[in-house]
Design an enzyme around this catalytic site. Structure first.
Site: not given
Ligand SMILES: *Cc1c(COP(=O)(O)O)cnc(C)c1O
Length: 416
Positions: A129, A201, A226-227, A375
């Site tokens: 990400f 992560d 939030y996921k 997705r």
């Molecule tokens: C959704 C997601 C994020 C989001 O990061 P925020 O700082 O909470 O907005 C980060 N890393 C991964 C792998 C994600 O899927």
């Protein structure tokens, strides 16, 4: 091939089916985007009202003590820890993944340099990400470009990348694009055997797949709520650090909430000995109360049962897509190997964005990810087998009719 009637029967026999009643879901929508923003738990509506109207409106500032606001990042962290195999007082709910990753990466890197200054490499994936990579890049720059970020192009290249100069391996367990899942145990063991530190992560793992951080021997982890944890838009994330690292890891955003005695108002920063040192400033109490209420539904089941249903849902989706969509240029980006699959299935299509917009128009809600990914997240708490069948049926209609070619489905929104 599985029929719609078969799916209705499977729902009838599904021991987790009653949990759907714990959520408020629009009647006419098939929601397959819980991997981006989880659905609203009914309990959170009353909880938000209670936090705002009663705890804030009536309790006023006294609620920091009387309503337990002060202890919330730790208390909710302990509740969340059970879902990810964290020990007691090893998790706090605070900040975002991006900020928590910065704190954790900086702390781990500083510790690693103390042990062995020759270790200067952070290993991650090119497909990680982007925010995770941006954070590593920003930290490296802040530290004077004495470290390098080594990005592997595919997951089978990991072993070769773990050389003696590696300080930290930083990986997202479940890939946000493909849904591919690393085996946390074996990867962590390999990294630790090489002498490097391991950071995970869990953005697409927490609440989605069974995780046992303590057993893995990892050095730290971050994730969001939030996921798959359904805590609502912008709810704070979490950070896990095992007790053996608490005194070794010193995070650099040394705000007063991480101080050992914040209300002594001492001019000198001294971090708390425990997990509290990973806090920074005043927590978002309203959102934090929604993390708390969202965890209740998980206490009615367990991650093993959720995993069983999650795999049944993704297997069904793949079976139906194989049988009904292959002639329309649809590919599968997610592995067929259930051991390496998260709780999502990603399909490829040359016009994936337009196809997803057409699906959303028909109230089948997934999302699009660059460059060609459709997705679909399958949250076993509230997705039904019949939803899977109906979603594929709509997809077949859109592909067979060419409806996605309409211009209205090609206009890009800011959030895809
Ligand atoms: C959704 C997601 C994020 C989001 O990061 P925020 O700082 O909470 O907005 C980060 N890393 C991964 C792998 C994600 O899927």
């Amino acid at each position: 091939m599985t029929t719609r009637e078969d799916c209705l029967l499977r729902d009838k026999r599904d021991p987790l089916a009653p949990l759907r009643n714990d959520f408020l879901l629009p009647d006419d929508m098939i929601y397959l985007d819980g991997n981006s923003l989880g659905a609203l738990p009914k309990a959170s509506v009353t909880r938000a009202y209670q936090t705002v109207a009663s705890e804030w409106g009536e309790g006023m500032i006294g609620s920091w003590n009387q309503a337990g606001w002060y202890e919330m990042p730790r208390r909710v962290g302990n509740r969340l820890a059970k879902l990810i195999g964290g020990g007691v007082d090893e998790v706090v709910v605070t900040d975002t993944i991006s900020v928590n990753l910065f704190k954790l990466l900086a702390a781990a890197l500083s510790h690693s340099t103390t042990l062995d200054p020759a270790r200067t490499v952070i290993v991650s994936e090119r497909g990680n990400f982007p925010s995770d990579l941006y954070i590593a890049q920003g930290l490296i720059e802040l530290l004077g470009n004495r470290h390098t970020l080594r990005l592997i192009g595919s997951r089978d290249k990991l072993d070769a990348a773990i050389t003696p100069d590696v300080a930290i391996v930083m990986l997202t367990q479940v890939d946000y694009r493909t849904g591919h899942m690393f085996d946390m145990q074996s990867v962590t063991a390999k990294v630790k055997a090489s002498g490097a530190l391991m950071i995970w992560d869990l953005a697409h793992s927490a609440g989605a797949v069974p995780v046992d951080l303590s057993a893995s021997g990892a050095d730290g982890a971050v994730g969001c709520t939030y996921k798959y944890l359904n805590a609502g838009p912008g709810a704070p994330g979490f950070i896990w650090v095992p007790k053996r690292n608490h005194l070794l890891f010193k995070q650099p955003i040394s705000g007063w909430w991480g101080h050992r005695a914040p209300f002594e108002m001492n001019p000198q920063f001294e971090p708390e000995d425990g997990i509290g040192r990973f806090l920074c400033g005043t927590p978002p109490v309203v959102s934090l109360s929604l993390v708390d209420s969202a965890l209740s539904v998980f206490e009615k089941t367990d991650m093993a049962a959720l995993r069983t249903k999650s795999l049944a849902l993704t297997e069904l989706f793949i079976e139906l897509v194989d049988a009904r969509c292959s002639e329309y240029g649809v590919g599968l980006a997610t592995t067929r190997n259930t051991a390496c699959r998260g709780s999502q299935v990603s399909l490829t299509h040359p016009s994936a964005y337009a196809v997803m917009q057409a699906l959303i128009h028909h109230k089948v809600v997934g999302d699009f990810r660059e460059p060609n990914i459709l997705r679909f997240g399958f949250t076993p708490l509230y997705v039904r087998f019949v939803d899977v069948w109906d979603a594929v049926d709509v997809l077949v209609h859109i592909l067979a009719s060419g409806e996605w070619k309409q211009p209205q489905f090609h206009q890009r929104n800011a959030v895809t």
